[in-house]
Design a protein around this motif. Structure first.
Motif, PDB file in Angstrom:
ATOM      1  N   SER A 172       3.598   7.081  -9.079  1.00  0.00           N
ATOM      2  CA  SER A 172       2.835   7.929  -8.154  1.00  0.00           C
ATOM      3  C   SER A 172       1.351   7.598  -8.237  1.00  0.00           C
ATOM      4  N   ILE A 173       0.903   7.116  -9.382  1.00  0.00           N
ATOM      5  CA  ILE A 173      -0.508   6.763  -9.567  1.00  0.00           C
ATOM      6  C   ILE A 173      -0.933   5.697  -8.564  1.00  0.00           C
ATOM      7  N   VAL A 174      -0.187   4.622  -8.508  1.00  0.00           N
ATOM      8  CA  VAL A 174      -0.518   3.515  -7.614  1.00  0.00           C
ATOM      9  C   VAL A 174      -0.259   3.898  -6.159  1.00  0.00           C
ATOM     10  N   GLN A 175       0.845   4.572  -5.913  1.00  0.00           N
ATOM     11  CA  GLN A 175       1.170   4.941  -4.532  1.00  0.00           C
ATOM     12  C   GLN A 175       0.156   5.923  -3.952  1.00  0.00           C
ATOM     13  N   ASN A 176      -0.332   6.850  -4.768  1.00  0.00           N
ATOM     14  CA  ASN A 176      -1.359   7.781  -4.286  1.00  0.00           C
ATOM     15  C   ASN A 176      -2.653   7.049  -3.960  1.00  0.00           C
ATOM     16  N   ALA A 177      -2.969   6.032  -4.768  1.00  0.00           N
ATOM     17  CA  ALA A 177      -4.171   5.235  -4.502  1.00  0.00           C
ATOM     18  C   ALA A 177      -4.033   4.503  -3.178  1.00  0.00           C
ATOM     19  N   TRP A 178      -2.875   3.911  -2.943  1.00  0.00           N
ATOM     20  CA  TRP A 178      -2.637   3.208  -1.683  1.00  0.00           C
ATOM     21  C   TRP A 178      -2.674   4.159  -0.495  1.00  0.00           C
ATOM     22  N   SER A 179      -2.142   5.369  -0.679  1.00  0.00           N
ATOM     23  CA  SER A 179      -2.086   6.319   0.440  1.00  0.00           C
ATOM     24  C   SER A 179      -3.471   6.763   0.888  1.00  0.00           C
ATOM     25  N   LEU A 184      -6.209  -2.092  -3.897  1.00  0.00           N
ATOM     26  CA  LEU A 184      -5.514  -2.285  -5.161  1.00  0.00           C
ATOM     27  C   LEU A 184      -4.320  -3.212  -4.962  1.00  0.00           C
ATOM     28  N   SER A 185      -4.205  -4.212  -5.826  1.00  0.00           N
ATOM     29  CA  SER A 185      -3.078  -5.140  -5.763  1.00  0.00           C
ATOM     30  C   SER A 185      -2.411  -5.229  -7.128  1.00  0.00           C
ATOM     31  N   VAL A 186      -1.100  -5.404  -7.121  1.00  0.00           N
ATOM     32  CA  VAL A 186      -0.309  -5.527  -8.351  1.00  0.00           C
ATOM     33  C   VAL A 186       0.306  -6.923  -8.383  1.00  0.00           C
ATOM     34  N   LEU A 201       3.619 -15.737 -10.447  1.00  0.00           N
ATOM     35  CA  LEU A 201       5.009 -15.650 -10.016  1.00  0.00           C
ATOM     36  C   LEU A 201       5.141 -15.310  -8.525  1.00  0.00           C
ATOM     37  N   LYS A 202       4.012 -15.262  -7.840  1.00  0.00           N
ATOM     38  CA  LYS A 202       3.994 -15.013  -6.393  1.00  0.00           C
ATOM     39  C   LYS A 202       4.638 -13.672  -6.038  1.00  0.00           C
ATOM     40  N   VAL A 203       4.410 -12.706  -6.902  1.00  0.00           N
ATOM     41  CA  VAL A 203       4.883 -11.342  -6.647  1.00  0.00           C
ATOM     42  C   VAL A 203       3.649 -10.452  -6.614  1.00  0.00           C
ATOM     43  N   THR A 204       3.146 -10.199  -5.421  1.00  0.00           N
ATOM     44  CA  THR A 204       1.940  -9.401  -5.253  1.00  0.00           C
ATOM     45  C   THR A 204       2.210  -8.276  -4.253  1.00  0.00           C
ATOM     46  N   SER A 205       1.835  -7.066  -4.635  1.00  0.00           N
ATOM     47  CA  SER A 205       2.006  -5.903  -3.762  1.00  0.00           C
ATOM     48  C   SER A 205       0.645  -5.253  -3.553  1.00  0.00           C
ATOM     49  N   SER A 206       0.345  -4.903  -2.299  1.00  0.00           N
ATOM     50  CA  SER A 206      -0.979  -4.374  -1.991  1.00  0.00           C
ATOM     51  C   SER A 206      -0.971  -3.117  -1.132  1.00  0.00           C
ATOM     52  N   SER A 207       0.220  -2.601  -0.807  1.00  0.00           N
ATOM     53  CA  SER A 207       0.268  -1.411   0.045  1.00  0.00           C
ATOM     54  C   SER A 207       1.597  -0.694  -0.115  1.00  0.00           C
ATOM     55  N   LEU A 208       1.677   0.497   0.455  1.00  0.00           N
ATOM     56  CA  LEU A 208       2.905   1.288   0.408  1.00  0.00           C
ATOM     57  C   LEU A 208       4.058   0.575   1.110  1.00  0.00           C
ATOM     58  N   PRO A 213      12.148   2.258  -0.224  1.00  0.00           N
ATOM     59  CA  PRO A 213      12.313   3.689   0.081  1.00  0.00           C
ATOM     60  C   PRO A 213      12.784   4.525  -1.103  1.00  0.00           C
ATOM     61  N   THR A 214      13.611   3.933  -1.955  1.00  0.00           N
ATOM     62  CA  THR A 214      14.146   4.670  -3.096  1.00  0.00           C
ATOM     63  C   THR A 214      13.036   5.210  -4.003  1.00  0.00           C
ATOM     64  N   PHE A 215      11.947   4.459  -4.115  1.00  0.00           N
ATOM     65  CA  PHE A 215      10.885   4.809  -5.053  1.00  0.00           C
ATOM     66  C   PHE A 215       9.641   5.390  -4.397  1.00  0.00           C
ATOM     67  N   LYS A 216       9.672   5.547  -3.093  1.00  0.00           N
ATOM     68  CA  LYS A 216       8.479   6.104  -2.428  1.00  0.00           C
ATOM     69  C   LYS A 216       8.345   7.583  -2.729  1.00  0.00           C
TER      70      LYS A 216
END
Length: 218
Positions: A172-179, A184-186, A201-208, A213-216
């Motif tokens: 929720s920490i990262v998702q709230n920041a994105w919202s 922020l990128s992971v 490893l070419k695994v980068t996430s930057s948004s919701l 859906p399972t973890f949103k």
């Protein structure tokens, strides 16, 4: 002038303290205001989640200085939602320091991952390594196709970093920041002890949009 490096077998509390004095002298010679600036506060753009292994110091392998990288380390760079230590570091990094990058970095040759591949009891750490065995279970089809033990070891190191990054973005920490539109990128990386190089490893996430859906959370 760099201080003479002490052989590992000769390291003691006394040599560590002397090493500290030598380092302070060297830094002041380079920049007399160095410690005044450093003590004024920190605004690191990066949170590094890495392994406690003594051979994988975040600042040295990324050629950064004190104040550049906020660091959390544990055995085998495990990221789980029940680790209040990690969650506290993550919350502070995102909501107070406003870091722009969170990097989960594993390393080839990781003793924790290797222990998780075996069945020998090590001690209380066995409970911690269960998290890595869960990563294996989640990817068992792929893992069982890899017959070479070293390649299997390396791949589990990679998958552990990838799943760690996924667990970071699912908080929720990262998702709230994105919202709220926070930048922020992971990322998931792996460091090689043999070459000294870091593999993205070419695994980068930057948004919701990158959260399944399972973890949103809302």
């Amino acid at each position: 002038m760099c201080a003479k490096k002490i052989a590992t077998k000769d390291i003691s509390c006394e040599t560590l303290l002397q090493g500290n004095k030598d380092w302070v002298e060297e830094m002041i010679q380079t920049d007399p205001e160095y410690f005044n600036i450093l003590s004024a506060g920190q605004t690191p753009p990066v949170l590094w989640i890495g392994c406690s292994d003594s051979r994988v110091p975040a600042n040295q392998i990324t050629n950064t200085m004190p104040g550049d990288v906020f660091v959390h380390r544990n055995i085998a760079n495990v990221v789980v939602h029940t680790d209040m230590n990690l969650l506290s570091v993550l919350d502070y990094s995102v909501n107070v320091l406003k870091v722009k990058h969170i990097i989960v970095c594993g390393h080839y040759g990781c003793g924790g991952v290797k222990a998780a591949l075996g069945n020998k009891q090590v001690g209380i750490i066995d409970n911690w390594l269960r998290n890595i065995r869960d990563v294996y279970r989640m990817h068992d089809r792929e893992m069982e196709t890899i017959k070479d033990p070293e390649l299997k070891f390396d791949r589990l190191v990679e998958l552990n970093a990838i799943e760690g990054a996924a667990n970071v973005m699912n908080t929720s920490i990262v998702q709230n920041a994105w919202s709220t539109g926070q930048e922020l990128s992971v990322h998931a990386w792996v460091y090689s002890l043999k070459t000294g190089l870091i593999k993205d490893l070419k695994v980068t996430s930057s948004s919701l949009d990158d959260v399944t859906p399972t973890f949103k959370v809302s």
